[in-house]
Design an enzyme around this catalytic site. Structure first.
Site, mmCIF file in Angstrom:
data_model
loop_
_atom_site.group_PDB
_atom_site.id
_atom_site.type_symbol
_atom_site.label_atom_id
_atom_site.label_comp_id
_atom_site.label_asym_id
_atom_site.label_seq_id
_atom_site.Cartn_x
_atom_site.Cartn_y
_atom_site.Cartn_z
ATOM 1 N N GLY A 1 26.145 7.671 -62.143
ATOM 2 C CA GLY A 1 26.395 6.228 -62.207
ATOM 3 C C GLY A 1 27.634 5.941 -63.032
ATOM 4 C CB ALA B 1 31.981 5.776 -67.758
ATOM 5 C CB VAL C 1 24.639 3.412 -67.554
ATOM 6 C CG1 VAL C 1 23.220 3.940 -67.692
ATOM 7 C CG2 VAL C 1 24.616 1.895 -67.335
ATOM 8 N N GLY C 2 26.432 5.994 -68.673
ATOM 9 C CA GLY C 2 26.515 7.416 -69.009
ATOM 10 C C GLY C 2 26.514 7.628 -70.522
ATOM 11 C CB CYS D 1 31.401 8.458 -57.018
ATOM 12 S SG CYS D 1 30.789 9.858 -56.089
ATOM 13 C CD GLU E 1 27.819 15.123 -60.948
ATOM 14 O OE1 GLU E 1 28.919 14.749 -60.524
ATOM 15 O OE2 GLU E 1 27.526 16.318 -61.101
HETATM 16 P P1 NAD Z 1 23.539 1.678 -61.049
HETATM 17 O O1 NAD Z 1 23.790 0.278 -61.524
HETATM 18 O O2 NAD Z 1 22.575 1.878 -59.952
HETATM 19 O O3 NAD Z 1 23.121 2.489 -62.327
HETATM 20 C C1 NAD Z 1 22.795 3.855 -62.281
HETATM 21 C C2 NAD Z 1 21.448 4.070 -62.902
HETATM 22 O O4 NAD Z 1 21.482 3.697 -64.259
HETATM 23 C C3 NAD Z 1 20.349 3.239 -62.243
HETATM 24 O O5 NAD Z 1 19.264 4.077 -61.964
HETATM 25 C C4 NAD Z 1 20.059 2.181 -63.266
HETATM 26 O O6 NAD Z 1 18.712 1.759 -63.240
HETATM 27 C C5 NAD Z 1 20.369 2.861 -64.583
HETATM 28 N N1 NAD Z 1 20.766 1.908 -65.616
HETATM 29 C C6 NAD Z 1 21.508 0.783 -65.462
HETATM 30 N N2 NAD Z 1 21.686 0.177 -66.666
HETATM 31 C C7 NAD Z 1 21.055 0.941 -67.584
HETATM 32 C C8 NAD Z 1 20.885 0.848 -69.003
HETATM 33 N N3 NAD Z 1 21.415 -0.142 -69.703
HETATM 34 N N4 NAD Z 1 20.181 1.818 -69.604
HETATM 35 C C9 NAD Z 1 19.660 2.835 -68.919
HETATM 36 N N5 NAD Z 1 19.785 2.975 -67.575
HETATM 37 C C10 NAD Z 1 20.470 2.040 -66.914
HETATM 38 O O7 NAD Z 1 24.836 2.370 -60.558
HETATM 39 P P2 NAD Z 1 26.260 2.090 -61.027
HETATM 40 O O8 NAD Z 1 26.411 2.566 -62.418
HETATM 41 O O9 NAD Z 1 26.672 0.715 -60.683
HETATM 42 O O10 NAD Z 1 27.027 3.089 -60.009
HETATM 43 C C11 NAD Z 1 28.358 2.976 -59.785
HETATM 44 C C12 NAD Z 1 29.138 3.968 -60.631
HETATM 45 O O11 NAD Z 1 28.613 5.261 -60.436
HETATM 46 C C13 NAD Z 1 30.588 4.064 -60.259
HETATM 47 O O12 NAD Z 1 31.352 4.199 -61.419
HETATM 48 C C14 NAD Z 1 30.666 5.345 -59.450
HETATM 49 O O13 NAD Z 1 31.914 5.969 -59.430
HETATM 50 C C15 NAD Z 1 29.631 6.168 -60.126
HETATM 51 N N6 NAD Z 1 29.118 7.163 -59.214
HETATM 52 C C16 NAD Z 1 29.361 8.465 -59.472
HETATM 53 C C17 NAD Z 1 28.920 9.420 -58.595
HETATM 54 C C18 NAD Z 1 29.150 10.877 -58.821
HETATM 55 O O14 NAD Z 1 28.509 11.656 -58.148
HETATM 56 N N7 NAD Z 1 30.019 11.271 -59.731
HETATM 57 C C19 NAD Z 1 28.212 9.041 -57.460
HETATM 58 C C20 NAD Z 1 27.978 7.702 -57.237
HETATM 59 C C21 NAD Z 1 28.420 6.766 -58.134
#
Ligand code: NAD
Length: 463
Positions: A190, A192, A194-195, A246, A212
């Protein structure tokens, strides 16, 4: 779901792991078979879920979600015996007689947190690897893909061993509680933002993480390639899932001459892929929610629209769009776009493009369209990214033998095929020596002249 309930779920998975349920290869194969059956017997349900979540075409769901996982499952099934076989390691003469080997054992209970953009592939990809490696797994699908999340919550207990594998649905609140639990590995895909939250929570328990993430994946095109063919591949890579990928090409760099030539070709390519009006094409997806739609339409103002540009808020539709004249410090050039907008930046040549990439954060992917071998080598040498693909976009991610992941701000850790199996395994080092003859006598104190000369000479040469 209450905190106690979530803590109880994790404790039960731990008990299953400690009871040894997940370790036999037969159990692992059953789970992998279960994933295969779930996806094949309920393909229509997943297609419908993705149509509801992202207005994804059923064919694209097969191509970009189901097929990717079926290939991972088939590869893991075929490779399981060799991946789990002990690996002999050569010992230095000074430690002989003896034997050394590496055993890859499961870590324990792992948490897989997935995003919404490829909600099947990005949840089940790591899960296949985790189960193949013999772990118990808690799956957290994205609440932003609610139909897919609900399908997993219903089907996973039917097809996988509920003692060791559980889906926990929910958003930030539920994930926060999950992150308070102790896991043996956390695999997060997801943003960065939340990462960082995940990494911080994991640090409390010293839990290893795979992150990721995303970022801006650049494209460079020169005039040594067939620009029409390149434009089609780039337009496709940017439009798949309406740019919410992504590894989607984020922005394009080229010389003025190439820009002038490629802009109309990108426009033609979109027409070939989605017809005169992509909004009426069943093959073109929608922006996942209103907030992201609003953000993307604001970014449209960061340059001159030279192709596409139409939007429809009610339908969350944004046409595949090309922009020029974008300022380097405009938001569209600072943030990951994650939508179907392709800004084009003029550069003086490959060295200029390389310098710009090297000056920024390390991307998840880099796409270079050139037939000039020296240009290819210059990009490989001069930049760092999770992956590089020449004359193609996106599909490097589907090659099972190519480890998938980021570097720096685009992430840490790898999966796909054996890389995923290794991520979810502890590589246990084992050394076994007989007690006689006592070869260690040569290094035991008292440090006589003999030991000393052995340490200075022979030992160094033999080890
Ligand atoms: P998302 O909003 O679905 O969040 C990802 C996960 O994090 C979800 O399961 C969500 O419930 C959880 N989450 C959200 N907020 C949280 C918090 N405050 N605390 C704990 N968990 C929380 O997805 P996203 O982040 O919008 O995804 C888009 C991003 O992901 C883009 O930056 C994209 O590049 C990246 N991405 C990377 C890959 C990869 O394989 N490297 C693949 C797909 C997406």
């Amino acid at each position: 779901m209450t905190s106690e309930h979530i803590a109880g779920i994790v404790a039960s998975r731990r008990k299953a792991f400690q009871d040894g349920i997940t370790k036999p290869l037969a159990w692992r194969r059953q789970q992998l078979n279960g994933i295969r059956s779930m996806l094949t017997e309920h393909a229509a349900e997943f297609e419908a879920a993705l149509a509801s979540d992202l207005r994804r075409s059923p064919t694209e769901t097969q191509l970009a979600e189901i097929n990717v996982i079926l290939a991972e499952v088939a590869h893991a099934m075929k490779s399981l015996r060799s991946w789990t076989a002990p690996r002999r390691v050569a010992l230095p003469l000074s430690l002989q007689p003896g034997r050394g080997w590496v055993i890859r054992e499961p870590l324990g209970v792992v948490l897989v947190i997935a995003p919404w953009n490829y909600p099947v592939q990005l949840l089940l990809g790591p899960v296949v690897a985790a189960l193949a490696a013999g772990n118990a797994v808690v799956l957290k699908p994205s609440e932003q893909a609610p139909a897919t999340s609900a399908a997993f919550a219903r089907l996973v207990p039917e097809y996988l061993d509920a003692r060791a594998v559980t889906v926990v649905e929910g958003a930030a609140a539920e994930t926060t509680v999950l992150l308070e639990q102790r896991f043996d590995h956390i695999f997060y895909t997801g943003s960065a933002r939340v990462g960082r939250i995940v990494a911080e929570a994991a640090a409390k328990h010293l839990t290893p993480v795979t992150l990721e993430l995303g970022g801006k994946s650049p494209v460079y095109v020169d005039d040594s390639v067939d620009l029409k063919a390149a434009a089609k591949r780039i337009a496709w890579g940017k439009s798949l899932n309406a740019g919410q990928t992504c590894v989607a090409p984020d922005y394009l760099m080229a010389t003025r001459e190439v820009i002038d030539a490629i802009v109309p070709l990108l426009d033609d390519a979109v027409r070939e892929l989605y017809g005169e009006d992509p909004q009426t094409s069943g093959d073109y997806a929608r922006i996942v929610n209103g907030q992201r739609f609003d953000r993307l339409t604001t970014l449209l103002g960061d340059g001159t629209v030279v192709s596409g540009g139409r939007t429809d808020a009610e339908d969350r539709y944004i046409a595949p769009t090309v922009l020029t004249d974008v300022a380097e410090d405009a938001p569209i050039m600072r943030e990951e776009i994650f939508g179907p907008l392709l800004p084009i930046v003029e550069v003086s040549g490959p060295d200029d493009a390389i310098a710009r990439i090297a000056a920024g954060e390390k991307p998840l992917a880099l796409y270079v369209f050139t037939n000039d071998e020296s240009v290819r080598r210059a990009f490989l040498r001069g930049t760092s990214s999770g992956a590089v693909a020449f004359n193609v976009a996106l599909v490097q991610q589907t090659v099972i033998g190519l480890p998938f992941g980021g570097v720096g701000q685009s992430g840490m850790g790898r999966y796909r095929g054996e890389a995923g199996f290794t991520t979810f395994s502890n590589e246990k080092a084992v050394l076994s020596k007989p007690l006689a003859p006592e070869s260690l006598a040569l290094i035991f104190p008292p440090y006589t002249k003999r030991v000393d000369s052995f340490a200075r000479g022979l030992l160094r040469r033999l080890s």
